[in-house]
Scaffold this active site. Sequence first.
Site, PDB file in Angstrom:
ATOM      1  N   LYS A 100       0.825  -1.127  -0.020  1.00  0.00           N
ATOM      2  CA  LYS A 100       0.017  -0.101   0.058  1.00  0.00           C
ATOM      3  C   LYS A 100       0.975   1.240  -0.097  1.00  0.00           C
ATOM      4  O   LYS A 100       2.054   1.384   0.559  1.00  0.00           O
ATOM      5  CB  LYS A 100      -0.971  -0.212   1.143  1.00  0.00           C
ATOM      6  CG  LYS A 100      -1.161   1.333   1.621  1.00  0.00           C
ATOM      7  CD  LYS A 100      -0.982   1.650   3.105  1.00  0.00           C
ATOM      8  CE  LYS A 100       0.317   2.188   3.580  1.00  0.00           C
ATOM      9  NZ  LYS A 100       0.183   2.700   4.891  1.00  0.00           N
TER      10      LYS A 100
ATOM     11  N   ASP B 201      -4.786  -1.711   8.834  1.00  0.00           N
ATOM     12  CA  ASP B 201      -4.673  -1.313   7.489  1.00  0.00           C
ATOM     13  C   ASP B 201      -5.112  -2.808   6.744  1.00  0.00           C
ATOM     14  O   ASP B 201      -5.226  -2.789   5.627  1.00  0.00           O
ATOM     15  CB  ASP B 201      -3.206  -1.259   6.972  1.00  0.00           C
ATOM     16  CG  ASP B 201      -2.915   0.278   7.249  1.00  0.00           C
ATOM     17  OD1 ASP B 201      -3.854   1.020   7.482  1.00  0.00           O
ATOM     18  OD2 ASP B 201      -1.708   0.734   7.210  1.00  0.00           O
TER      19      ASP B 201
HETATM   20  P1  ATP Z   1       2.360   0.189   8.190  1.00  0.00           P
HETATM   21  O1  ATP Z   1       2.210   0.671   6.948  1.00  0.00           O
HETATM   22  O2  ATP Z   1       1.222  -1.022   8.306  1.00  0.00           O
HETATM   23  O3  ATP Z   1       2.798   1.002   9.236  1.00  0.00           O
HETATM   24  P2  ATP Z   1       5.213  -1.104   8.133  1.00  0.00           P
HETATM   25  O4  ATP Z   1       5.901  -1.048   6.976  1.00  0.00           O
HETATM   26  O5  ATP Z   1       5.385   0.255   9.179  1.00  0.00           O
HETATM   27  O6  ATP Z   1       3.610  -1.099   7.732  1.00  0.00           O
HETATM   28  P3  ATP Z   1       5.230  -3.648   8.695  1.00  0.00           P
HETATM   29  O7  ATP Z   1       6.360  -3.681   7.530  1.00  0.00           O
HETATM   30  O8  ATP Z   1       4.010  -4.365   8.241  1.00  0.00           O
HETATM   31  O9  ATP Z   1       4.955  -2.233   9.099  1.00  0.00           O
HETATM   32  O10 ATP Z   1       5.967  -4.228   9.987  1.00  0.00           O
HETATM   33  C1  ATP Z   1       5.901  -3.932  11.137  1.00  0.00           C
HETATM   34  C2  ATP Z   1       6.133  -4.664  12.305  1.00  0.00           C
HETATM   35  O11 ATP Z   1       5.253  -5.933  11.813  1.00  0.00           O
HETATM   36  C3  ATP Z   1       7.357  -5.593  12.234  1.00  0.00           C
HETATM   37  O12 ATP Z   1       8.180  -5.299  13.362  1.00  0.00           O
HETATM   38  C4  ATP Z   1       7.294  -7.166  11.877  1.00  0.00           C
HETATM   39  O13 ATP Z   1       8.236  -7.776  12.545  1.00  0.00           O
HETATM   40  C5  ATP Z   1       5.711  -7.411  12.174  1.00  0.00           C
HETATM   41  N1  ATP Z   1       5.065  -8.237  11.172  1.00  0.00           N
HETATM   42  C6  ATP Z   1       4.146  -9.027  11.700  1.00  0.00           C
HETATM   43  N2  ATP Z   1       3.825  -9.758  10.538  1.00  0.00           N
HETATM   44  C7  ATP Z   1       4.579  -9.340   9.479  1.00  0.00           C
HETATM   45  C8  ATP Z   1       4.674  -9.708   8.026  1.00  0.00           C
HETATM   46  N3  ATP Z   1       3.765 -10.844   7.461  1.00  0.00           N
HETATM   47  N4  ATP Z   1       5.530  -9.271   7.339  1.00  0.00           N
HETATM   48  C9  ATP Z   1       6.313  -8.158   7.918  1.00  0.00           C
HETATM   49  N5  ATP Z   1       6.375  -7.861   9.107  1.00  0.00           N
HETATM   50  C10 ATP Z   1       5.513  -8.445  10.021  1.00  0.00           C
END
Ligand code: ATP
Length: 306
Positions: free
Chosen positions: A25, A152
């Site tokens: 996204k 999300d």
């Molecule tokens: P968002 O836009 O939802 O804030 P983000 O990039 O900040 O996304 P993610 O990459 O989804 O966050 O990952 C954040 C945390 O979620 C990490 O600490 C990771 O360990 C945990 N996590 C749990 N499940 C997953 C997954 N399937 N893939 C990646 N990270 C995951």
Amino acid sequence: MKETVFINSDQKNNGAEVTEFAGAKLNLTLDVLSKREDGYHDMVMVMQTISLGDRLVLRTSDKPGIRVSTSFRYVPNDERNLGYKAAKEFLQAVGDEQRGIEIHMEKTIPVGAGMAGGSADAAAVLRGMNRLLDTRMRREELEKLAERVGSDVAFCIAGGTSLARGRGELLEDLPPMPECFLVVCKPGFSISTPELFRKIDRMNVRSHPDTEGMIKAIGAGDLREMAIRMYNVFEDVDDRRIRSIAEIKGVLLDHGALGAVMTGTGSAVFGLFHEEENARSCCEVLGKNYSFCRIAVPTGKQAFPE
Ligand code: ATP
């Protein structure tokens, strides 16, 4: 070796294995309105799924329980994985908790990028389980389940272009955005989401995105009008790492991006291009200094059983 049966999302389950694409996204806009009594923030966001994402394989197994594996060593394989949580919610909802499910995630979406990697995987698990077990849940039912998994996740069920409010779970479909090319670049560091929310709570947010204008521009299919309205309030937070993001935005704009903005709570940044050639040469330049730099295109909404 077991034979892999690839099934398109519009087909019935006819085997023990399905693959599902989990598109990342991007936020075209992100506004934080206020902190609520429950500790969450009320947000208004225009969100878009893209062609860059993770590939999931889901399999039924004779051995009861959910087992998750991923291609990224540092992503958890247990109940902390949002895909695991999604599978558990799904099996509970259909009253089949003893079912054996194996999920493998071939990850591409960088972690801690603001690209909803975990949420995209969770949504793909819900869609994939629906096909694998031929449960025929409708989009609305899957979105309800998704809300229990994370903020999300509901958006990632159908994806495409949407307006999201509340914690991100109140969704309104928007028309698809016009054809374009997106250059997505993530610097080496990640930004902590709770830390960023704490910082924004302490400051007076002076500028807000023109969300209505963005919706009008999308409706009119006007890429230029969209690009000038791309805005994320988190970019105003006084943070050394966010300031360094301005450098990437500069390179994107210098190479012909119509607009550039940080997505979610960062640290990924993207630029919107009309010309593929400009996007490619920009990606090449950024790729010299940043390990994650990719070209993607916007994707439309998923199809669901009637
Ligand atoms: P968002 O836009 O939802 O804030 P983000 O990039 O900040 O996304 P993610 O990459 O989804 O966050 O990952 C954040 C945390 O979620 C990490 O600490 C990771 O360990 C945990 N996590 C749990 N499940 C997953 C997954 N399937 N893939 C990646 N990270 C995951």
